[in-house]
Design an enzyme around this catalytic site. Structure first.
Site, mmCIF file in Angstrom:
data_model
loop_
_atom_site.group_PDB
_atom_site.id
_atom_site.type_symbol
_atom_site.label_atom_id
_atom_site.label_comp_id
_atom_site.label_asym_id
_atom_site.label_seq_id
_atom_site.Cartn_x
_atom_site.Cartn_y
_atom_site.Cartn_z
ATOM 1 N N LYS A 1 30.974 -10.436 29.697
ATOM 2 C CA LYS A 1 30.618 -11.118 30.932
ATOM 3 C C LYS A 1 29.475 -10.362 31.683
ATOM 4 C CE LYS A 1 34.641 -13.765 30.728
ATOM 5 N NZ LYS A 1 36.099 -13.971 31.248
ATOM 6 N N GLU B 1 26.866 -22.118 33.121
ATOM 7 C CA GLU B 1 27.868 -21.615 34.466
ATOM 8 C C GLU B 1 29.211 -21.035 33.938
ATOM 9 O OE1 GLU B 1 29.358 -20.205 37.262
ATOM 10 O OE2 GLU B 1 27.363 -21.325 37.906
ATOM 11 N N GLY C 1 50.563 -18.142 26.371
ATOM 12 C CA GLY C 1 49.311 -18.499 25.844
ATOM 13 C C GLY C 1 48.283 -17.991 26.726
ATOM 14 N N GLY D 1 40.772 -21.899 30.793
ATOM 15 C CA GLY D 1 41.645 -22.998 30.708
ATOM 16 C C GLY D 1 40.952 -24.287 30.164
ATOM 17 N N VAL E 1 30.980 -17.123 32.589
ATOM 18 C CA VAL E 1 31.556 -16.015 33.309
ATOM 19 C C VAL E 1 32.876 -16.126 33.691
ATOM 20 C CG1 VAL E 1 31.304 -14.417 35.205
ATOM 21 C CG2 VAL E 1 29.294 -14.823 33.721
ATOM 22 N N LYS F 1 29.970 -17.352 25.545
ATOM 23 C CA LYS F 1 29.197 -15.913 25.917
ATOM 24 C C LYS F 1 28.341 -15.314 25.002
ATOM 25 C CE LYS F 1 33.653 -14.215 26.655
ATOM 26 N NZ LYS F 1 34.342 -15.496 26.478
#
Length: 346
Positions: free
Chosen positions: A229, A154, A211, A326, A157, A130
């Site tokens: 973001k 991509e 987590g 993730g 965000v 970011k």
């Protein structure tokens, strides 16, 4: 024709991309005509390897899993070890640099330097970081455009969920009047658990066990992650870069079970909403908890899931829901950008 990549930063995200390549490499070649060849991996902690004929994805992952270091990657003729990140970017024969280092929303470094170096060297870049997009989008995009290069962002965000492509490509022709979304999965998980009866402290502890939250959760729970973001959305979707000082920010730490019950009694639900609104003077931006009517799509987004709503002139509100973080999800974001570069360059 192979797309030759160098991966800078081999943590969760970089490994996620390599896992996808290990498992789906043949399918990508047959289905999409994309043959990705890893020629270099460089990480400040785990070490650095480069081979002009390519590195084996399976062996890279095995080295990290067995010793935590690329030093245990098998020796072979032509293998080069020990290059630093800038040398790996500048001096290897990669076509695309995958910038997957840690996010720094204060300075954007070292990622800004990595991306700037890549563009000066005539190489495309994909990143999920970011910092460079939030803090230096205009400069870096100008460098890419001047060199006829592509910059895939991509994953910055909503991870692999195509929030940016929705706003910049799928909704082309619409005037986007506002953007609002649940852009942080940690806070959404906490608020969901508070709806189930947990206190903030209990919900945070559970998020940390699972987590979803760091040991120091400040960036998430105080709204800094969502703020970063918003800076990206303002620059990329609204073409109106703003700074962090222009964003009103409030986290969720003050919310109590009584606040949750108060919203429920009104047929509403608390969500940490990141919001951009076009104004006559430019763009108004804020991150804050809001009580959302249960009938709105954002109210139904639970757990660690993210969502974004674009408010348009031609379609009204368009909402996209999906994972916002993730290992494989963000790895997929990098893959989707590599596919885009492959399609445009073919």
């Amino acid at each position: 024709m192979a797309v030759r990549i160098a991966i800078i930063g081999f943590g969760v995200v970089g490994q996620g991309l390599v896992e996808i390549m290990r498992d789906k490499g043949e399918i990508l070649r047959q289905q999409d005509g994309l043959d990705i060849q890893i020629v270099a991996v460089c990480d400040t902690v785990k070490g650095s390897v480069y081979h002009p004929q390519g590195l084996d994805a399976k062996l890279l992952l095995q080295a990290i899993q067995s010793t935590g270091s690329l030093d245990s990657y098998p020796e072979s003729a032509g293998l080069v070890r020990g290059r630093d990140s800038v040398s790996t970017i500048r001096d290897t024969d990669a076509d695309v640099i995958v910038e997957a280092t840690w996010t720094n929303l204060e300075t954007g470094e070292p990622a800004i330097t990595h991306i700037r170096t890549a563009f000066h060297a005539g190489k495309h870049v994909v990143t999920s970081n970011k910092g460079p997009v939030a803090l230096a989008y205009k400069e870096l995009k100008s460098l890419a455009d001047a060199g006829g290069l592509l910059w895939g962002i991509e994953g910055t965000v909503m991870s692999g969920t195509p929030a940016l492509r929705l706003g910049t490509t799928a909704l082309a022709g619409c005037t986007i009047q506002a953007v609002r979304g649940i852009l942080n999965g940690t806070t959404n998980f906490i608020l969901t658990r508070m709806e189930d009866g947990a206190t903030y402290t209990e919900a945070l502890a559970e998020a940390q066990r699972l987590g979803y939250a760091e040991a120091d959760p400040t960036a998430d729970v105080e709204g800094y992650d969502a703020l970063g973001k918003l800076l990206i959305l303002a620059a990329v979707v609204f073409d109106h870069p703003i700074t962090a000082h222009q964003v009103s920010r409030q986290g969720i730490t003050h919310l109590t079970p009584q606040d949750i019950q108060h919203a429920r009694a009104q047929g509403k639900r608390w969500k940490l909403i990141a919001e951009l609104q076009r104004t006559d003077d430019g763009v108004q931006a804020r991150v804050a908890p809001q009580m959302i009517d249960l009938a709105h799509p954002l109210a139904g987004v639970s757990g660690a899931t993210n969502a974004i709503t674009y408010v348009t002139d031609l379609l009204g509100e368009v909402t996209l829901v999906g994972p916002g973080a993730g290992r494989r999800e963000t790895g997929f974001a990098l893959l989707s950008d590599l596919l885009e570069i492959h399609r445009i360059s073919a």
